[in-house]
Design an enzyme around this catalytic site. Structure first.
Site, PDB file in Angstrom:
ATOM      1  CG  ASP A   9      76.101 -46.405  31.781  1.00 16.78           C
ATOM      2  OD1 ASP A   9      75.565 -47.387  31.713  1.00 16.78           O
ATOM      3  OD2 ASP A   9      75.664 -45.311  31.556  1.00 16.78           O
ATOM      4  CE1 TYR A  11      73.027 -48.941  24.588  1.00 16.94           C
ATOM      5  CE2 TYR A  11      72.585 -50.091  26.727  1.00 16.94           C
ATOM      6  CZ  TYR A  11      72.764 -49.963  25.210  1.00 16.94           C
ATOM      7  OH  TYR A  11      72.766 -51.312  24.490  1.00 16.94           O
ATOM      8  CB  THR A  13      78.398 -43.398  30.490  1.00 18.48           C
ATOM      9  OG1 THR A  13      77.282 -43.106  31.719  1.00 18.48           O
ATOM     10  CG2 THR A  13      79.740 -42.725  31.010  1.00 18.48           C
ATOM     11  NE  ARG A  40      68.420 -44.027  29.245  1.00 18.87           N
ATOM     12  CZ  ARG A  40      69.227 -44.863  29.109  1.00 18.87           C
ATOM     13  NH1 ARG A  40      68.680 -46.075  28.921  1.00 18.87           N
ATOM     14  NH2 ARG A  40      70.318 -44.635  30.113  1.00 18.87           N
ATOM     15  CB  SER A 115      76.051 -51.885  29.314  1.00 21.21           C
ATOM     16  OG  SER A 115      74.791 -51.389  28.762  1.00 21.21           O
ATOM     17  CG  ASN A 116      70.872 -51.817  32.561  1.00 20.21           C
ATOM     18  OD1 ASN A 116      71.074 -52.758  33.500  1.00 20.21           O
ATOM     19  ND2 ASN A 116      70.388 -50.687  32.815  1.00 20.21           N
ATOM     20  CE  LYS A 148      74.685 -50.330  34.525  1.00 20.66           C
ATOM     21  NZ  LYS A 148      75.486 -49.260  33.707  1.00 20.66           N
ATOM     22  CB  SER A 172      77.641 -43.904  35.483  1.00 22.34           C
ATOM     23  OG  SER A 172      76.240 -43.748  34.983  1.00 22.34           O
ATOM     24  CG  ASN A 174      72.475 -42.999  32.994  1.00 20.47           C
ATOM     25  OD1 ASN A 174      71.834 -42.174  32.643  1.00 20.47           O
ATOM     26  ND2 ASN A 174      73.428 -44.051  32.375  1.00 20.47           N
ATOM     27  CG  PHE A 176      69.487 -45.164  38.069  1.00 18.10           C
ATOM     28  CD1 PHE A 176      70.016 -46.549  38.090  1.00 18.10           C
ATOM     29  CD2 PHE A 176      69.693 -44.586  36.679  1.00 18.10           C
ATOM     30  CE1 PHE A 176      70.298 -47.040  36.822  1.00 18.10           C
ATOM     31  CE2 PHE A 176      69.979 -45.264  35.333  1.00 18.10           C
ATOM     32  CZ  PHE A 176      70.269 -46.728  35.542  1.00 18.10           C
ATOM     33  CG  ASP A 177      74.897 -46.878  36.408  1.00 21.26           C
ATOM     34  OD1 ASP A 177      74.997 -47.840  37.226  1.00 21.26           O
ATOM     35  OD2 ASP A 177      75.624 -46.561  35.485  1.00 21.26           O
TER      36      ASP A 177
END
Length: 243
Positions: A9, A11, A13, A40, A115-116, A148, A172, A174, A176-177
């Protein structure tokens, strides 16, 4: 299982989204931390809403929309030039201090970003930060138009790298990710930058929960889905021991 590729990931990470606070504090000195955290949180919420609604916009557009939302919500007005200066930081985010050393230590295994961020945004970021020299691919979810944690986003890795999900180590910070990537079928390493003990101490330290603490509560603790990452690591440098 064998690790045939390591996919990161971006952002939060490889790149520290908290480095946005330098520009938000400069433009809005009394409100910079609040803007950074709410922005964010709202940015991620907008990616999920647009995916569920089937109403895709680029991550750049969503980031600007969520920034404007944040400023409006706290009663701040920004000029177009201020918006431009703040948004430009997304093309110049600070990599985490160990990012380049970690990528260097992993040389020999295909390394990629998923990445998003939209492709232009990501390409500018990795070039500006020098990480492009260490990556074999930069994969944007805009190829599928679903952010994602939608499974279609993770499915882009196999088509881009020709590696089966079970042979991918996804990394990651994050929660959730990491949860969604594990559910998809990747091996997953979660970078646990804030432990529950760290967070509990931070909450107890002050009578009022600061915006940064609230962000850590909402986005930097593992989800309670009963889906656990394969590895919980403290920093990106710990990945070298998993090769």
């Amino acid at each position: 299982m064998a690790i045939e590729a390591i996919v990161f990931d971006a952002y939060g990470t490889l790149y520290d989204v908290q480095s946005l606070s330098r520009i938000t504090n400069k433009e809005f000195p009394r409100h910079g931390e609040l803007i950074t955290q709410v922005w964010r949180l709202k940015q991620l919420e907008y990616t999920w809403l647009r995916t569920l609604m089937g109403s895709y916009k680029s991550f750049w557009d969503i980031s600007e929309e969520s920034l404007v939302y944040t400023l409006n919500a706290i009663g701040q007005t920004a000029s177009p030039a201020q918006i431009e200066r703040i948004m430009d930081k997304y093309l110049n985010l600070d990599p985490y201090p160990e990012a380049i050393d970690a990528l260097t230590a992993l040389k020999g295994v295909p390394l990629a970003i998923l990445s998003n961020g939209n492709q232009d945004m990501l390409d500018a970021l990795v070039q500006n930060s020098g990480l492009d020299k260490h990556l074999d691919a930069v994969i944007s979810i805009d190829k599928t138009g679903k952010f994602k944690p939608h499974p279609d986003a993770y499915g882009l890795v196999e088509s881009a790298l020709n590696v089966k999900p079970e042979n991918v180590m996804f990394v990651s910070s994050n929660a959730f990710d990491a949860t969604a990537a594990k559910d998809f079928g990747f091996q997953v390493s979660w970078i646990e930058r804030v432990t529950p003990q760290d967070l509990a101490a931070e909450v107890e330290a002050g009578p009022v929960t600061a915006p940064g603490t609230m962000f850590k509560i909402l986005r930097m603790q593992m989800e309670t889905f009963g889906i656990e990452p394969d590895n919980k690591l403290k920093t990106l440098l710990d990945l070298k021991d998993l090769k």
